[in-house]
Design an enzyme around this catalytic site. Structure first.
Site, PDB file in Angstrom:
ATOM      1  N   ASP A  52      30.864   0.248  -4.704  1.00  0.00           N
ATOM      2  CA  ASP A  52      30.372  -0.525  -5.851  1.00  0.00           C
ATOM      3  C   ASP A  52      31.502  -1.328  -6.500  1.00  0.00           C
ATOM      4  OD1 ASP A  52      28.160   0.957  -5.252  1.00  0.00           O
ATOM      5  OD2 ASP A  52      28.301   2.278  -6.988  1.00  0.00           O
TER       6      ASP A  52
ATOM      7  N   SER B 296      24.205  -1.263  -9.445  1.00  0.00           N
ATOM      8  CA  SER B 296      25.510  -0.822  -9.912  1.00  0.00           C
ATOM      9  C   SER B 296      26.010  -1.497 -11.181  1.00  0.00           C
ATOM     10  CB  SER B 296      26.553  -0.963  -8.808  1.00  0.00           C
ATOM     11  OG  SER B 296      27.593  -0.092  -9.113  1.00  0.00           O
TER      12      SER B 296
ATOM     13  N   SER C 113      26.986  -2.986 -27.526  1.00  0.00           N
ATOM     14  CA  SER C 113      26.149  -3.642 -26.531  1.00  0.00           C
ATOM     15  C   SER C 113      24.715  -3.655 -27.003  1.00  0.00           C
ATOM     16  CB  SER C 113      26.214  -2.909 -25.195  1.00  0.00           C
ATOM     17  OG  SER C 113      25.212  -3.437 -24.355  1.00  0.00           O
TER      18      SER C 113
HETATM   19  C1  GLA Z   1      26.140   4.762  -5.014  1.00  0.00           C
HETATM   20  C2  GLA Z   1      27.617   5.104  -5.139  1.00  0.00           C
HETATM   21  C3  GLA Z   1      28.416   4.422  -4.001  1.00  0.00           C
HETATM   22  C4  GLA Z   1      27.813   4.716  -2.635  1.00  0.00           C
HETATM   23  C5  GLA Z   1      26.299   4.478  -2.651  1.00  0.00           C
HETATM   24  C6  GLA Z   1      25.633   4.950  -1.391  1.00  0.00           C
HETATM   25  O1  GLA Z   1      25.920   3.412  -5.245  1.00  0.00           O
HETATM   26  O2  GLA Z   1      28.122   4.715  -6.387  1.00  0.00           O
HETATM   27  O3  GLA Z   1      29.766   4.818  -4.067  1.00  0.00           O
HETATM   28  O4  GLA Z   1      28.128   6.010  -2.220  1.00  0.00           O
HETATM   29  O5  GLA Z   1      25.656   5.129  -3.738  1.00  0.00           O
HETATM   30  O6  GLA Z   1      26.078   4.250  -0.282  1.00  0.00           O
END
Ligand code: GLA
Length: 379
Positions: free
Chosen positions: A159, A113, A52
């Site tokens: 996510d 994410s 990457s």
């Molecule tokens: C991160 C985690 C999710 C969730 C959020 C808070 O993004 O990866 O699973 O818990 O925080 O809502």
């Protein structure tokens, strides 16, 4: 080359339902029009090659027969190897070596994410190489398992679920206890803006695990009083008010229980075509609760929310994702412009001496394999 496969997985915005996913709650997220693009092909040797240009430590190689956890600037590879490991344990992984190349147009560490998107893009490619296809629900669980067990973050399915089930102009609703997914239409003529503080929220080193444990501890105390409560989101407010419980656990539980009520009001509102003006304050209330009760905000995030909410064109604003850094989501009318965003960024810079990045995203389609014709990648 005909043994080459391509996949895409979007980043996501946590719309509402902060820290509810691992508490068996219902959450709302939107997949966005930026994410991870992956291309993979088989190799003759039993070796994997991860590449990457978007991440540090840009080439990682090793044996598929003896996977080892990566560290330092190669840590990003753990999201791929975690998926490979889970697939191997389920006899779904390619039995030959492979090379996997990733590219992204997502801002990193901004609470969007990228990690779940890397997992989903990897999982789709590896399954395609081994000529397997799975329902999205299973794909989500495989990726969450990779993150829980290999990466070590005790996350829920917000996510991965949002990235997998995203749809254009819709919000993904996930019942995390039942692991069931649906989508709801978003009001037209609204926009999403992300203001990224640039403060790195490395959830693995942050208080995410602590909060997760505090929620479990609160649940244990609550269940001793009422054994019918299966998860924290089911705790009635009245019970919480009268219970003897350490102050920090009470605050965490209060956030969870009230946030769940906000999510239900929001999704009812979406279904009943309520105006964004009526629904937006639920986002801002969520942020206040993060700040006061869940204590996963920062003064910088609070500042952004406060400034944004002074704007008429902003319906609501809140931190998005795990917290402890990262970004603020502003849900705005379509008239909120680049110039408006820049003004907010300047005010922030005045106060904190560095400028936040800001981006506008569209609620978009979820993870998918790509045809050669629509490949945007990769070299
Ligand atoms: C991160 C985690 C999710 C969730 C959020 C808070 O993004 O990866 O699973 O818990 O925080 O809502």
């Amino acid at each position: 080359m005909n043994n080459t496969v391509h996949a895409f997985a979007p980043g996501r915005i946590e719309f509402l339902g902060n820290h509810l996913d691992y508490n068996g709650g219902t959450v709302l997220g939107t997949a966005i029009n930026a994410g991870i693009y992956a291309v993979a092909q088989m190799e003759n040797e039993p070796t994997f090659h991860l590449r990457s240009k978007s991440f540090e430590g840009s080439v990682i190689s090793g044996s598929i027969e003896k996977l080892e956890k990566l560290s330092g600037n190669q840590s990003w590879g753990n999201y791929c190897l975690g998926v490979l490991k889970v697939l191997q344990d389920k006899n779904l992984a390619p039995t030959q070596g492979f090379s996997l190349t990733l590219r992204t147009d997502l801002p990193m560490s901004a609470g969007l994410s990228s990690s779940a998107a890397v997992e989903l893009a990897t999982a789709q490619c590896l399954l395609a190489l081994s000529k397997q296809s799975l329902p999205k629900e299973e794909l989500v669980n495989i990726c969450r398992q990779a993150e829980n067990e290999w990466v070590g973050l005790p996350c829920g399915i917000l996510d991965q679920g949002t990235s997998a089930f995203g749809e254009t102009n819709r919000v993904v609703q996930i019942d995390c206890a039942k692991e069931s997914y649906s989508t709801l239409p978003l009001p037209l003529r609204t926009s999403f803006w992300i203001f990224d503080t640039g403060i790195k929220h490395d959830l693995i080193d942050s208080h995410y695990g602590t909060r997760n444990q505090e929620c479990k501890d609160a649940l244990t105390i609550i269940q001793a009083l009422d054994g019918s409560i299966e998860c924290l989101t089911q705790c009635p407010v009245s019970l919480l008010q009268n219970i003897e419980i350490p102050e920090n656990l009470k605050k965490r539980a209060q956030h969870v229980v009230e946030e769940q009520a906000r999510v239900h009001r929001f999704s009812d509102g979406l279904q009943n075509k309520s105006l964004p003006l009526e629904l937006g304050p639920l986002l801002t209330a969520s942020h206040k609760s993060s700040s006061l009760n869940f204590e996963n905000s920062l003064p910088e995030l609070d500042f952004l929310v406060e400034e944004l909410c002074k704007e008429e064109k902003v319906f609501g604003a809140r931190l998005t994702g795990g917290g402890f850094g990262g970004a603020v989501l502003a849900w705005t009318s379509q008239d909120f412009s680049q110039a408006d965003a820049n003004l907010i960024a300047l005010e922030y810079e005045n106060e904190w001496k560095h400028k936040p990045n800001y981006h506008s995203f569209l609620p978009s389609k979820g993870a998918c394999l790509l045809d050669h014709s629509d490949v945007k990648l990769v070299n």
